[in-house]
Motif scaffolding. Structure first.
Motif, PDB file in Angstrom:
ATOM      1  N   ALA A 143       4.111   9.746 -19.438  1.00 10.56           N
ATOM      2  CA  ALA A 143       5.460  10.291 -19.570  1.00 10.56           C
ATOM      3  C   ALA A 143       6.319   9.231 -20.265  1.00 10.56           C
ATOM      4  N   THR A 144       7.372   8.777 -19.616  1.00  5.09           N
ATOM      5  CA  THR A 144       8.266   7.809 -20.268  1.00  5.09           C
ATOM      6  C   THR A 144       8.419   6.556 -19.423  1.00  5.09           C
ATOM      7  N   PHE A 145       7.356   6.188 -18.719  1.00  2.00           N
ATOM      8  CA  PHE A 145       7.437   5.067 -17.791  1.00  2.00           C
ATOM      9  C   PHE A 145       6.683   3.845 -18.293  1.00  2.00           C
ATOM     10  N   ILE A 146       7.146   2.691 -17.848  1.00  2.00           N
ATOM     11  CA  ILE A 146       6.510   1.422 -18.179  1.00  2.00           C
ATOM     12  C   ILE A 146       6.428   0.595 -16.891  1.00  2.00           C
ATOM     13  N   ARG A 147       5.387  -0.238 -16.796  1.00  3.53           N
ATOM     14  CA  ARG A 147       5.230  -1.087 -15.617  1.00  3.53           C
ATOM     15  C   ARG A 147       5.561  -2.533 -15.990  1.00  3.53           C
ATOM     16  N   PRO A 148       6.806  -2.967 -15.736  1.00  2.00           N
ATOM     17  CA  PRO A 148       7.211  -4.316 -16.136  1.00  2.00           C
ATOM     18  C   PRO A 148       6.857  -5.389 -15.111  1.00  2.00           C
ATOM     19  N   HIS A 149       6.402  -4.929 -13.948  1.00  2.00           N
ATOM     20  CA  HIS A 149       6.118  -5.855 -12.841  1.00  2.00           C
ATOM     21  C   HIS A 149       5.089  -5.204 -11.933  1.00  2.00           C
ATOM     22  N   GLN A 150       4.318  -6.019 -11.245  1.00  2.36           N
ATOM     23  CA  GLN A 150       3.270  -5.484 -10.370  1.00  2.36           C
ATOM     24  C   GLN A 150       3.799  -4.482  -9.353  1.00  2.36           C
ATOM     25  N   SER A 151       5.041  -4.647  -8.949  1.00  4.88           N
ATOM     26  CA  SER A 151       5.604  -3.809  -7.877  1.00  4.88           C
ATOM     27  C   SER A 151       6.473  -2.657  -8.365  1.00  4.88           C
ATOM     28  N   MET A 160       8.507   8.477  -0.034  1.00  5.05           N
ATOM     29  CA  MET A 160       7.502   7.439   0.145  1.00  5.05           C
ATOM     30  C   MET A 160       6.134   8.072   0.388  1.00  5.05           C
ATOM     31  N   VAL A 161       5.118   7.545  -0.289  1.00  6.95           N
ATOM     32  CA  VAL A 161       3.756   8.032  -0.102  1.00  6.95           C
ATOM     33  C   VAL A 161       2.844   6.846   0.222  1.00  6.95           C
ATOM     34  N   SER A 162       1.766   7.135   0.922  1.00  4.45           N
ATOM     35  CA  SER A 162       0.840   6.073   1.330  1.00  4.45           C
ATOM     36  C   SER A 162      -0.242   5.868   0.274  1.00  4.45           C
ATOM     37  N   LYS A 163       0.210   5.576  -0.954  1.00  6.12           N
ATOM     38  CA  LYS A 163      -0.692   5.260  -2.056  1.00  6.12           C
ATOM     39  C   LYS A 163      -0.117   4.092  -2.833  1.00  6.12           C
ATOM     40  N   THR A 164      -0.978   3.352  -3.510  1.00  7.91           N
ATOM     41  CA  THR A 164      -0.503   2.233  -4.312  1.00  7.91           C
ATOM     42  C   THR A 164       0.054   2.727  -5.637  1.00  7.91           C
ATOM     43  N   GLY A 194       0.782  -1.226   0.000  1.00  5.86           N
ATOM     44  CA  GLY A 194       0.000   0.000   0.000  1.00  5.86           C
ATOM     45  C   GLY A 194       0.815   1.277   0.000  1.00  5.86           C
ATOM     46  N   TYR A 195       2.124   1.166  -0.020  1.00  3.26           N
ATOM     47  CA  TYR A 195       3.002   2.336  -0.068  1.00  3.26           C
ATOM     48  C   TYR A 195       3.804   2.304  -1.372  1.00  3.26           C
ATOM     49  N   THR A 196       4.144   3.487  -1.871  1.00  5.15           N
ATOM     50  CA  THR A 196       4.977   3.577  -3.067  1.00  5.15           C
ATOM     51  C   THR A 196       6.169   4.478  -2.778  1.00  5.15           C
ATOM     52  N   THR A 197       7.359   4.001  -3.128  1.00 11.66           N
ATOM     53  CA  THR A 197       8.583   4.785  -2.951  1.00 11.66           C
ATOM     54  C   THR A 197       9.092   5.231  -4.318  1.00 11.66           C
ATOM     55  N   PHE A 198       9.397   6.523  -4.425  1.00 18.04           N
ATOM     56  CA  PHE A 198       9.886   7.123  -5.666  1.00 18.04           C
ATOM     57  C   PHE A 198      11.393   7.351  -5.532  1.00 18.04           C
TER      58      PHE A 198
END
Length: 245
Positions: free
Chosen positions: A192-200, A177-181, A164-168
Protein backbone atom coordinates in the motif's frame (compact mmCIF):
# COMPACT_ATOMS: atom_id res chain seq x y z
CA UNK A 1 12.56 -12.77 -26.52
CA UNK A 2 13.54 -9.44 -24.92
CA UNK A 3 13.27 -9.78 -21.15
CA UNK A 4 13.27 -7.20 -18.34
CA UNK A 5 13.66 -8.27 -14.70
CA UNK A 6 11.95 -6.00 -12.16
CA UNK A 7 12.84 -7.18 -8.64
CA UNK A 8 14.08 -5.21 -5.64
CA UNK A 9 16.52 -7.85 -4.36
CA UNK A 10 19.76 -8.21 -6.31
CA UNK A 11 20.36 -11.84 -5.32
CA UNK A 12 16.95 -12.87 -6.65
CA UNK A 13 17.60 -11.05 -9.93
CA UNK A 14 20.92 -12.83 -10.28
CA UNK A 15 19.40 -16.18 -9.37
CA UNK A 16 16.73 -15.75 -12.03
CA UNK A 17 19.36 -14.84 -14.62
CA UNK A 18 21.33 -17.96 -13.71
CA UNK A 19 18.23 -20.14 -14.13
CA UNK A 20 17.38 -18.57 -17.49
CA UNK A 21 20.85 -19.45 -18.70
CA UNK A 22 20.36 -23.09 -17.71
CA UNK A 23 17.12 -23.74 -19.57
CA UNK A 24 16.51 -24.21 -23.29
CA UNK A 25 14.84 -20.86 -23.91
CA UNK A 26 16.37 -18.02 -25.88
CA UNK A 27 16.14 -14.72 -24.03
CA UNK A 28 17.87 -11.38 -24.31
CA UNK A 29 17.96 -9.75 -20.87
CA UNK A 30 17.73 -6.06 -21.67
CA UNK A 31 17.80 -4.76 -18.10
CA UNK A 32 17.33 -5.13 -14.36
CA UNK A 33 15.34 -2.73 -12.17
CA UNK A 34 14.53 -2.53 -8.48
CA UNK A 35 11.95 0.26 -8.45
CA UNK A 36 8.75 1.30 -10.19
CA UNK A 37 10.39 4.50 -11.43
CA UNK A 38 13.34 2.67 -13.02
CA UNK A 39 11.12 -0.03 -14.51
CA UNK A 40 8.78 2.46 -16.19
CA UNK A 41 11.70 4.33 -17.77
CA UNK A 42 13.41 1.17 -19.05
CA UNK A 43 10.17 -0.36 -20.30
CA UNK A 44 9.21 2.71 -22.30
CA UNK A 45 12.71 3.03 -23.74
CA UNK A 46 13.51 -0.62 -24.50
CA UNK A 47 10.04 -2.15 -25.05
CA UNK A 48 10.54 -5.65 -23.59
CA UNK A 49 8.40 -8.55 -24.74
CA UNK A 50 8.38 -10.19 -21.30
CA UNK A 51 8.72 -8.69 -17.82
CA UNK A 52 9.48 -10.70 -14.69
CA UNK A 53 7.69 -8.47 -12.20
CA UNK A 54 8.08 -8.59 -8.42
CA UNK A 55 5.00 -7.69 -6.37
CA UNK A 56 6.92 -5.53 -3.88
CA UNK A 57 9.36 -2.89 -5.12
CA UNK A 58 11.40 -0.24 -3.35
CA UNK A 59 9.02 2.62 -4.17
CA UNK A 60 5.70 0.89 -4.75
CA UNK A 61 4.31 -2.33 -6.15
CA UNK A 62 3.74 -4.18 -9.40
CA UNK A 63 0.37 -2.55 -9.96
CA UNK A 64 1.81 0.95 -9.75
CA UNK A 65 4.12 -0.10 -12.58
CA UNK A 66 1.26 -1.60 -14.61
CA UNK A 67 -0.82 1.56 -14.33
CA UNK A 68 2.03 3.63 -15.75
CA UNK A 69 2.74 1.26 -18.65
CA UNK A 70 -0.76 0.07 -19.52
CA UNK A 71 -0.49 1.37 -23.11
CA UNK A 72 2.56 -0.80 -23.85
CA UNK A 73 2.49 -4.37 -25.13
CA UNK A 74 4.42 -6.95 -23.12
CA UNK A 75 3.71 -10.13 -21.20
CA UNK A 76 4.27 -10.61 -17.49
CA UNK A 77 5.37 -13.34 -15.12
CA UNK A 78 4.89 -12.18 -11.55
CA UNK A 79 7.38 -13.00 -8.80
CA UNK A 80 6.10 -13.16 -5.23
CA UNK A 81 6.76 -14.48 -1.77
CA UNK A 82 3.94 -16.56 -0.32
CA UNK A 83 1.32 -13.94 0.43
CA UNK A 84 -2.27 -15.09 0.46
CA UNK A 85 -3.71 -11.77 -0.70
CA UNK A 86 -1.37 -11.51 -3.66
CA UNK A 87 -1.76 -15.12 -4.70
CA UNK A 88 -5.55 -14.88 -4.65
CA UNK A 89 -5.48 -12.07 -7.22
CA UNK A 90 -2.96 -13.91 -9.37
CA UNK A 91 -4.87 -17.19 -9.30
CA UNK A 92 -8.21 -15.56 -10.11
CA UNK A 93 -6.54 -13.70 -12.95
CA UNK A 94 -5.10 -16.97 -14.30
CA UNK A 95 -1.71 -15.35 -14.86
CA UNK A 96 1.69 -16.93 -14.46
CA UNK A 97 3.63 -16.34 -11.27
CA UNK A 98 6.72 -17.72 -9.57
CA UNK A 99 7.11 -18.19 -5.84
CA UNK A 100 10.37 -17.22 -4.20
CA UNK A 101 12.83 -18.89 -4.22
CA UNK A 102 12.27 -19.51 -7.93
CA UNK A 103 12.29 -23.18 -8.97
CA UNK A 104 13.74 -24.01 -12.39
CA UNK A 105 10.89 -26.38 -13.28
CA UNK A 106 8.27 -23.77 -12.38
CA UNK A 107 10.19 -21.26 -14.48
CA UNK A 108 10.11 -23.50 -17.54
CA UNK A 109 6.39 -24.15 -17.16
CA UNK A 110 5.62 -20.42 -16.75
CA UNK A 111 7.70 -19.47 -19.79
CA UNK A 112 6.03 -22.07 -21.97
CA UNK A 113 2.58 -20.94 -20.87
CA UNK A 114 3.39 -17.30 -21.57
CA UNK A 115 4.70 -18.12 -25.05
CA UNK A 116 1.56 -20.09 -25.86
CA UNK A 117 -0.87 -17.41 -24.65
CA UNK A 118 -1.84 -14.75 -27.22
CA UNK A 119 -0.97 -11.20 -26.10
CA UNK A 120 -4.60 -10.06 -26.20
CA UNK A 121 -5.68 -12.92 -23.94
CA UNK A 122 -2.73 -12.34 -21.62
CA UNK A 123 -3.68 -8.66 -21.23
CA UNK A 124 -7.23 -9.66 -20.32
CA UNK A 125 -5.84 -11.87 -17.55
CA UNK A 126 -3.71 -8.99 -16.26
CA UNK A 127 -6.73 -6.66 -16.19
CA UNK A 128 -8.60 -9.23 -14.10
CA UNK A 129 -5.70 -9.37 -11.64
CA UNK A 130 -5.64 -5.56 -11.36
CA UNK A 131 -9.38 -5.47 -10.67
CA UNK A 132 -9.21 -8.13 -7.94
CA UNK A 133 -6.16 -6.48 -6.43
CA UNK A 134 -7.83 -3.05 -6.21
CA UNK A 135 -10.92 -4.54 -4.60
CA UNK A 136 -8.87 -6.19 -1.86
CA UNK A 137 -5.99 -3.79 -1.46
CA UNK A 138 -7.72 -0.99 0.43
CA UNK A 139 -8.68 -2.98 3.53
CA UNK A 140 -6.90 -5.00 6.17
CA UNK A 141 -8.76 -7.45 8.40
CA UNK A 142 -7.43 -7.70 11.96
CA UNK A 143 -8.17 -10.63 14.24
CA UNK A 144 -8.91 -9.12 17.65
CA UNK A 145 -9.65 -10.94 20.88
CA UNK A 146 -13.40 -11.18 20.30
CA UNK A 147 -13.96 -9.99 16.71
CA UNK A 148 -12.56 -9.32 13.27
CA UNK A 149 -11.96 -5.65 12.58
CA UNK A 150 -11.88 -4.18 9.07
CA UNK A 151 -9.35 -1.35 8.82
CA UNK A 152 -9.34 1.02 5.85
CA UNK A 153 -5.66 1.47 4.96
CA UNK A 154 -6.42 5.01 3.82
CA UNK A 155 -7.28 5.79 7.46
CA UNK A 156 -4.40 3.90 9.07
CA UNK A 157 -1.75 6.38 10.22
CA UNK A 158 0.92 4.10 11.67
CA UNK A 159 1.56 0.80 13.43
CA UNK A 160 3.69 0.16 16.48
CA UNK A 161 5.07 -3.20 17.57
CA UNK A 162 5.98 -4.13 21.14
CA UNK A 163 6.78 -7.53 22.66
CA UNK A 164 4.94 -9.59 20.06
CA UNK A 165 1.93 -7.27 19.83
CA UNK A 166 1.13 -4.69 17.16
CA UNK A 167 -1.10 -1.65 17.67
CA UNK A 168 -2.77 0.01 14.67
CA UNK A 169 -3.42 3.75 15.06
CA UNK A 170 -6.15 5.17 12.80
CA UNK A 171 -7.97 8.43 12.22
CA UNK A 172 -10.50 9.63 14.82
CA UNK A 173 -8.21 8.25 17.58
CA UNK A 174 -9.18 4.68 16.82
CA UNK A 175 -6.62 2.01 17.69
CA UNK A 176 -6.59 -1.78 17.60
CA UNK A 177 -4.11 -4.21 19.14
CA UNK A 178 -3.42 -7.69 17.78
CA UNK A 179 -1.20 -10.47 19.10
CA UNK A 180 1.04 -10.58 16.03
CA UNK A 181 4.40 -9.04 15.24
CA UNK A 182 4.79 -6.17 12.82
CA UNK A 183 6.82 -8.44 10.54
CA UNK A 184 3.65 -10.43 9.78
CA UNK A 185 2.05 -7.29 8.28
CA UNK A 186 5.09 -5.69 6.67
CA UNK A 187 4.80 -7.02 3.12
CA UNK A 188 1.03 -6.47 3.07
CA UNK A 189 1.41 -2.85 4.13
CA UNK A 190 4.40 -2.17 1.89
CA UNK A 191 2.13 -2.94 -1.05
CA UNK A 192 0.00 0.00 0.00
CA UNK A 193 1.59 3.31 1.02
CA UNK A 194 3.56 2.25 4.08
CA UNK A 195 7.24 2.25 4.92
CA UNK A 196 9.11 0.71 7.85
CA UNK A 197 11.57 3.34 9.12
CA UNK A 198 12.28 1.53 12.38
CA UNK A 199 12.06 -2.00 13.74
CA UNK A 200 9.07 -1.02 15.88
CA UNK A 201 7.11 1.14 13.44
CA UNK A 202 5.40 1.22 10.06
CA UNK A 203 4.20 4.58 8.80
CA UNK A 204 1.67 5.59 6.17
CA UNK A 205 3.53 7.95 3.81
CA UNK A 206 0.31 9.90 3.33
CA UNK A 207 0.35 11.07 6.96
CA UNK A 208 3.93 12.32 7.15
CA UNK A 209 4.09 16.07 7.81
CA UNK A 210 7.87 16.37 7.63
CA UNK A 211 11.14 14.55 8.10
CA UNK A 212 13.81 16.03 10.32
CA UNK A 213 17.29 15.17 9.05
CA UNK A 214 18.30 14.31 12.59
CA UNK A 215 16.31 11.11 12.03
CA UNK A 216 12.76 11.87 13.16
CA UNK A 217 9.46 11.66 11.25
CA UNK A 218 6.71 14.08 12.27
CA UNK A 219 3.22 12.80 11.51
CA UNK A 220 0.25 15.07 10.86
CA UNK A 221 -1.28 14.04 14.20
CA UNK A 222 1.82 15.23 16.07
CA UNK A 223 3.35 11.80 16.67
CA UNK A 224 7.14 11.53 16.32
CA UNK A 225 8.58 8.35 14.77
CA UNK A 226 12.30 7.53 14.89
CA UNK A 227 14.20 6.47 11.78
CA UNK A 228 16.92 3.91 12.45
CA UNK A 229 20.30 4.38 10.77
CA UNK A 230 19.98 0.96 9.11
CA UNK A 231 16.65 1.85 7.47
CA UNK A 232 17.33 5.52 6.75
CA UNK A 233 18.41 5.11 3.11
CA UNK A 234 15.41 2.98 2.17
CA UNK A 235 13.03 5.32 4.00
CA UNK A 236 14.39 8.44 2.31
CA UNK A 237 14.16 6.86 -1.14
CA UNK A 238 10.52 5.88 -0.59
CA UNK A 239 9.64 9.21 1.06
CA UNK A 240 11.21 11.37 -1.67
CA UNK A 241 9.72 9.28 -4.48
CA UNK A 242 6.30 9.46 -2.86
CA UNK A 243 6.47 13.24 -2.66
CA UNK A 244 7.36 13.49 -6.33
CA UNK A 245 4.08 11.82 -7.31
Amino acid sequence: MKVLIVEDKAYIRQGLINLLQLIDFEVDIIGECESVKEAVIVTKACKPELVFLDINLTDGNAFDFLEQTEQLDFKIIFITAYEEYALKALKIGAVDYLLKPVDINDLEVALQKVVNTPLSEHKQHINTVKKVWKEEDSNLILSLHDSFQVVDLNELIYCESDKGYTTFYCLENKKYMVSKTLKEFEERLTNATFIRPHQSFMVNLKFIDKYDKSGVIYLKNGKKIPVSSRKKENFLRAFLNWNKC
